[in-house]
Motif scaffolding. Structure first.
Motif, PDB file in Angstrom:
ATOM      1  N   LYS A   9      38.453  -6.200   4.514  1.00  0.00           N
ATOM      2  CA  LYS A   9      38.614  -6.954   5.752  1.00  0.00           C
ATOM      3  C   LYS A   9      37.266  -7.114   6.437  1.00  0.00           C
ATOM      4  O   LYS A   9      36.520  -6.145   6.601  1.00  0.00           O
ATOM      5  CB  LYS A   9      39.603  -6.246   6.680  1.00  0.00           C
ATOM      6  N   GLY A  11      35.587  -8.425   9.896  1.00  0.00           N
ATOM      7  CA  GLY A  11      35.892  -8.768  11.290  1.00  0.00           C
ATOM      8  C   GLY A  11      34.966  -9.845  11.819  1.00  0.00           C
ATOM      9  O   GLY A  11      34.028 -10.290  11.132  1.00  0.00           O
ATOM     10  N   GLY A  12      35.225 -10.225  13.062  1.00  0.00           N
ATOM     11  CA  GLY A  12      34.472 -11.297  13.706  1.00  0.00           C
ATOM     12  C   GLY A  12      32.972 -11.064  13.704  1.00  0.00           C
ATOM     13  O   GLY A  12      32.180 -11.998  13.494  1.00  0.00           O
ATOM     14  N   ALA A  13      32.553  -9.815  13.929  1.00  0.00           N
ATOM     15  CA  ALA A  13      31.123  -9.524  14.026  1.00  0.00           C
ATOM     16  C   ALA A  13      30.403  -9.819  12.704  1.00  0.00           C
ATOM     17  O   ALA A  13      29.241 -10.234  12.707  1.00  0.00           O
ATOM     18  CB  ALA A  13      30.926  -8.058  14.417  1.00  0.00           C
ATOM     19  N   GLU A 205      42.939  -7.699  17.925  1.00  0.00           N
ATOM     20  CA  GLU A 205      42.290  -6.850  16.920  1.00  0.00           C
ATOM     21  C   GLU A 205      43.189  -6.579  15.712  1.00  0.00           C
ATOM     22  O   GLU A 205      42.962  -5.654  14.945  1.00  0.00           O
ATOM     23  CB  GLU A 205      41.819  -5.513  17.527  1.00  0.00           C
ATOM     24  N   LYS A 227      32.250  -3.126   9.062  1.00  0.00           N
ATOM     25  CA  LYS A 227      31.981  -3.136  10.500  1.00  0.00           C
ATOM     26  C   LYS A 227      30.486  -3.164  10.796  1.00  0.00           C
ATOM     27  O   LYS A 227      29.667  -2.987   9.901  1.00  0.00           O
ATOM     28  CB  LYS A 227      32.567  -1.864  11.128  1.00  0.00           C
ATOM     29  N   ASP A 228      30.164  -3.302  12.087  1.00  0.00           N
ATOM     30  CA  ASP A 228      28.751  -3.292  12.506  1.00  0.00           C
ATOM     31  C   ASP A 228      28.266  -1.876  12.801  1.00  0.00           C
ATOM     32  O   ASP A 228      27.222  -1.690  13.405  1.00  0.00           O
ATOM     33  CB  ASP A 228      28.561  -4.197  13.733  1.00  0.00           C
ATOM     34  N   VAL A 229      29.066  -0.876  12.443  1.00  0.00           N
ATOM     35  CA  VAL A 229      28.677   0.530  12.625  1.00  0.00           C
ATOM     36  C   VAL A 229      28.696   1.192  11.242  1.00  0.00           C
ATOM     37  O   VAL A 229      29.355   0.692  10.331  1.00  0.00           O
ATOM     38  CB  VAL A 229      29.662   1.251  13.584  1.00  0.00           C
ATOM     39  N   GLY A 231      30.200   3.668  10.133  1.00  0.00           N
ATOM     40  CA  GLY A 231      31.501   4.241   9.770  1.00  0.00           C
ATOM     41  C   GLY A 231      32.197   4.634  11.062  1.00  0.00           C
ATOM     42  O   GLY A 231      31.828   4.141  12.130  1.00  0.00           O
ATOM     43  N   LEU A 233      32.543   6.906  14.059  1.00  0.00           N
ATOM     44  CA  LEU A 233      31.608   7.806  14.741  1.00  0.00           C
ATOM     45  C   LEU A 233      32.385   8.719  15.689  1.00  0.00           C
ATOM     46  O   LEU A 233      33.569   8.473  15.976  1.00  0.00           O
ATOM     47  CB  LEU A 233      30.587   6.970  15.525  1.00  0.00           C
ATOM     48  N   GLY A 235      32.231   8.877  18.710  1.00  0.00           N
ATOM     49  CA  GLY A 235      32.548   8.161  19.950  1.00  0.00           C
ATOM     50  C   GLY A 235      32.002   6.756  19.820  1.00  0.00           C
ATOM     51  O   GLY A 235      31.270   6.444  18.873  1.00  0.00           O
ATOM     52  N   ASP A 236      32.373   5.905  20.783  1.00  0.00           N
ATOM     53  CA  ASP A 236      31.909   4.517  20.750  1.00  0.00           C
ATOM     54  C   ASP A 236      30.411   4.458  21.078  1.00  0.00           C
ATOM     55  O   ASP A 236      30.015   4.838  22.183  1.00  0.00           O
ATOM     56  CB  ASP A 236      32.719   3.706  21.776  1.00  0.00           C
ATOM     57  N   ARG A 238      28.681   2.134  21.990  1.00  0.00           N
ATOM     58  CA  ARG A 238      28.378   1.280  23.150  1.00  0.00           C
ATOM     59  C   ARG A 238      28.483   2.084  24.450  1.00  0.00           C
ATOM     60  O   ARG A 238      27.984   1.680  25.480  1.00  0.00           O
ATOM     61  CB  ARG A 238      29.356   0.097  23.218  1.00  0.00           C
ATOM     62  N   LYS A 263      38.193   1.933  19.262  1.00  0.00           N
ATOM     63  CA  LYS A 263      38.373   0.527  18.925  1.00  0.00           C
ATOM     64  C   LYS A 263      37.958   0.157  17.499  1.00  0.00           C
ATOM     65  O   LYS A 263      38.104  -0.981  17.086  1.00  0.00           O
ATOM     66  CB  LYS A 263      37.572  -0.350  19.894  1.00  0.00           C
ATOM     67  N   VAL A 264      37.444   1.107  16.767  1.00  0.00           N
ATOM     68  CA  VAL A 264      36.899   0.744  15.454  1.00  0.00           C
ATOM     69  C   VAL A 264      37.986   0.352  14.440  1.00  0.00           C
ATOM     70  O   VAL A 264      37.742  -0.415  13.522  1.00  0.00           O
ATOM     71  CB  VAL A 264      35.975   1.873  14.935  1.00  0.00           C
TER      72      VAL A 264
HETATM   73  P1  ADP Z   1      35.479  -6.196  14.059  1.00  0.00           P
HETATM   74  O1  ADP Z   1      34.245  -6.998  13.891  1.00  0.00           O
HETATM   75  O2  ADP Z   1      36.083  -5.785  12.763  1.00  0.00           O
HETATM   76  O3  ADP Z   1      36.473  -6.809  14.977  1.00  0.00           O
HETATM   77  P2  ADP Z   1      35.221  -4.292  16.151  1.00  0.00           P
HETATM   78  O4  ADP Z   1      34.146  -4.844  17.029  1.00  0.00           O
HETATM   79  O5  ADP Z   1      36.622  -4.481  16.586  1.00  0.00           O
HETATM   80  O6  ADP Z   1      35.012  -4.835  14.694  1.00  0.00           O
HETATM   81  O7  ADP Z   1      34.979  -2.748  15.910  1.00  0.00           O
HETATM   82  C1  ADP Z   1      33.707  -2.205  15.756  1.00  0.00           C
HETATM   83  C2  ADP Z   1      33.229  -1.619  17.070  1.00  0.00           C
HETATM   84  O8  ADP Z   1      34.064  -0.523  17.424  1.00  0.00           O
HETATM   85  C3  ADP Z   1      31.859  -1.008  17.017  1.00  0.00           C
HETATM   86  O9  ADP Z   1      30.864  -1.955  17.247  1.00  0.00           O
HETATM   87  C4  ADP Z   1      31.896   0.072  18.092  1.00  0.00           C
HETATM   88  O10 ADP Z   1      31.262  -0.345  19.269  1.00  0.00           O
HETATM   89  C5  ADP Z   1      33.378   0.244  18.392  1.00  0.00           C
HETATM   90  N1  ADP Z   1      33.831   1.640  18.319  1.00  0.00           N
HETATM   91  C6  ADP Z   1      34.649   2.250  19.229  1.00  0.00           C
HETATM   92  N2  ADP Z   1      34.887   3.514  18.908  1.00  0.00           N
HETATM   93  C7  ADP Z   1      34.209   3.744  17.763  1.00  0.00           C
HETATM   94  C8  ADP Z   1      34.077   4.880  16.922  1.00  0.00           C
HETATM   95  N3  ADP Z   1      34.696   6.032  17.194  1.00  0.00           N
HETATM   96  N4  ADP Z   1      33.321   4.760  15.811  1.00  0.00           N
HETATM   97  C9  ADP Z   1      32.710   3.604  15.496  1.00  0.00           C
HETATM   98  N5  ADP Z   1      32.792   2.488  16.265  1.00  0.00           N
HETATM   99  C10 ADP Z   1      33.531   2.550  17.384  1.00  0.00           C
END
Ligand code: ADP
Ligand code: ASP
Ligand code: MG
Length: 435
Positions: A9, A11-13, A205, A227-229, A231, A233, A235-236, A238, A263-264
């Motif tokens: 999958k 996502g938008g990012a 989402e 994702k843009d992270v 894995g 983490l 915590g968020d 951001r 939100k990940v």
């Molecule tokens: P998608 O592009 O698939 O829609 P999202 O933007 O919905 O992706 O999800 C990725 C984002 O989730 C990350 O950029 C990060 O800011 C946020 N996020 C929130 N909690 C976490 C976490 N525990 N670990 C990683 N990312 C997290």
């Protein structure tokens, strides 16, 4: 008969611009001979832009068509960077946008949620056309699949409930034979259809959930969300500094964290995967070679503190009017009402004569709920800047850090989880306290 099916999958990012689409293609290259289902979201923040079009149409502000033109322009800009003029994808995308024009030409449908679902998931219909066309153009054979032929739901618009039997049948009849033919199968996240063939959506989402539905029904070998992270983490990133990546996570931990706002991953994603022991990988589209996070049937209980923050909370205090105890019949009545208004309860606490609940503050649901019970109960609602902080595997240091600068209204602890409903200390008070 193919056995090892993978589901990816994006996502938008990951597909927010032309370079994003090219990068996704690069990630997919090594899988050219795999049986792979690809689920994509709308590009970048397109879903938010489509929501604005729905609101403009409903309120008849007169700028819905203008907003649509801007949105089309953003897509054409991306397409012009990826395709030669005259490529059939331009017509495909144009025809898809026409379905929005038809809706805008009519008077707004009285059911807002229905109207929303006829417009908003067009973002996915369009992005999937663009990505599929690009993959084919660079020689990665890809079949485009309309998810509305597969994901069958009830008519609970904006939060469609999956009709699993019909969905399973459609996957067996349509998606599996496509995979058997060879090449990628690329479809949309987020969108489904009712028995009458109206669009539905699976909740904001919800594309992760779509991928999990495909994984479940295809008995996939694994599912990966890019994702843009790096894995999952602790915590968020951001919100918090010093977060670290979790290499492995149990389904249980993942479901606890996502339910309370991490939100990940969309919270509904985990159950279908857990039910069939399908591993979920969360990987970075920026660093595809990175290990990411593995989520599976682990029972590891040595986790660091993990934090999820859910904003947009409402705290309701419900008390009996005549000082009588909040007894079983009151509870029964209140829970029936909570279910009727579809409130997501994140925390509850009761005393002899009152009952406090923290719920997601969506639309006007909380207000309507409060109205509906006020004949029998005294109700106060606080929703000013409230957030719910959930800490799994909390430590004194983590709790201290998270309380800093916050007024805690309600707190609850179990062995592994601490939750607090809090708001920022107002700036004036913080300044005077520092003096
Ligand atoms: P998608 O592009 O698939 O829609 P999202 O933007 O919905 O992706 O999800 C990725 C984002 O989730 C990350 O950029 C990060 O800011 C946020 N996020 C929130 N909690 C976490 C976490 N525990 N670990 C990683 N990312 C997290
Ligand atoms: N595009 C939809 C949203 O932004 C679904 C998704 O991306 O998961 O909510
Ligand atoms: Mg998302």
């Amino acid at each position: 008969m193919i056995k090892e099916i993978k589901v990816f999958k994006f996502g938008g990012a990951s597909i927010k611009d032309a370079d994003g689409v090219r990068n996704v293609a690069k990630i997919l290259q090594p899988y050219a001979s795999s049986a792979l289902v690809i689920v994509v979201s709308a590009m970048g923040k397109i879903t938010d832009a489509l929501e604005k079009i729905v609101a403009a149409h409903e309120k008849q502000t007169g700028d819905a068509f203008l907003l649509l033109e801007e949105l089309k322009r953003r897509h054409y800009d991306i397409m012009e960077q990826l395709f030669e003029p005259g490529d059939p994808v331009f017509d495909e995308v144009n025809d898809t946008f026409v379905t929005i024009e038809w809706v805008l030409e009519d008077a707004p449908h009285p059911n807002y949620d229905f109207l929303y679902d006829q417009i908003v998931p067009v973002g996915e219909l369009v992005s999937s056309r663009i990505v599929a066309a690009y993959l084919n153009k660079i020689g990665l054979s890809t079949q485009w699949l309309d998810a509305r032929d597969i994901i069958k739901t009830d008519d609970n618009y904006r939060e469609g409930w999956v009709r699993w039997e019909e969905t399973q049948n459609a996957i067996d009849k349509i998606a599996r034979p496509m995979l058997e033919k060879g090449g990628f199968v690329l479809t949309q996240g987020f969108i489904g259809a009712t028995a009458e063939n109206f669009n539905t959506t699976l909740g904001r989402e919800g594309s992760d959930y779509t991928a999990a539905i495909f994984s479940f029904c295809l008995n996939a070998e694994s599912m990966t969300i890019w994702k843009d992270v790096p894995g999952v983490l602790t915590g968020d990133p951001r919100i918090f500094e010093n977060v670290t990546k979790l290499d492995r996570l149990s389904y249980r931990e993942a479901i606890e964290m996502t339910y309370y706002g991490a939100k990940v991953i969309h919270p509904k994603t985990i159950k279908p995967l857990q039910n069939k022991s399908i591993p979920l990988y969360v990987k970075s589209f920026v660093d595809p070679a990175g290990e990411g996070t593995y989520i599976g049937p682990d029972v590891d209980d040595h986790y660091p503190p993990m934090v999820a923050v859910e904003k947009g909370q409402a705290l309701l205090n419900i008390a009996t009017r005549d000082f009588s105890f909040v007894a079983e019949h009151h509870m029964g009545y209140l829970f029936t009402k909570i279910a009727e208004f579809r409130l997501q309860v994140n925390l509850m606490q009761n005393t002899a004569i009152s009952f406090a609940i923290c719920v997601n503050d969506i639309d006007d649901k909380v207000q309507l709920f409060a109205e509906s019970i006020k004949k029998d109960f005294k109700v106060t609602v606080d929703s000013e800047g409230l957030e719910l902080v959930t800490i799994r595997h909390y430590t004194p240091a983590a709790v201290k850090m998270l309380r800093r600068g916050k007024i805690v209204l309600v707190e609850e602890r179990t062995k592994n989880t601490l939750q607090m409903v809090s708001k920022e200390v107002p700036l004036m008070r913080r300044i005077s306290e520092q003096r």
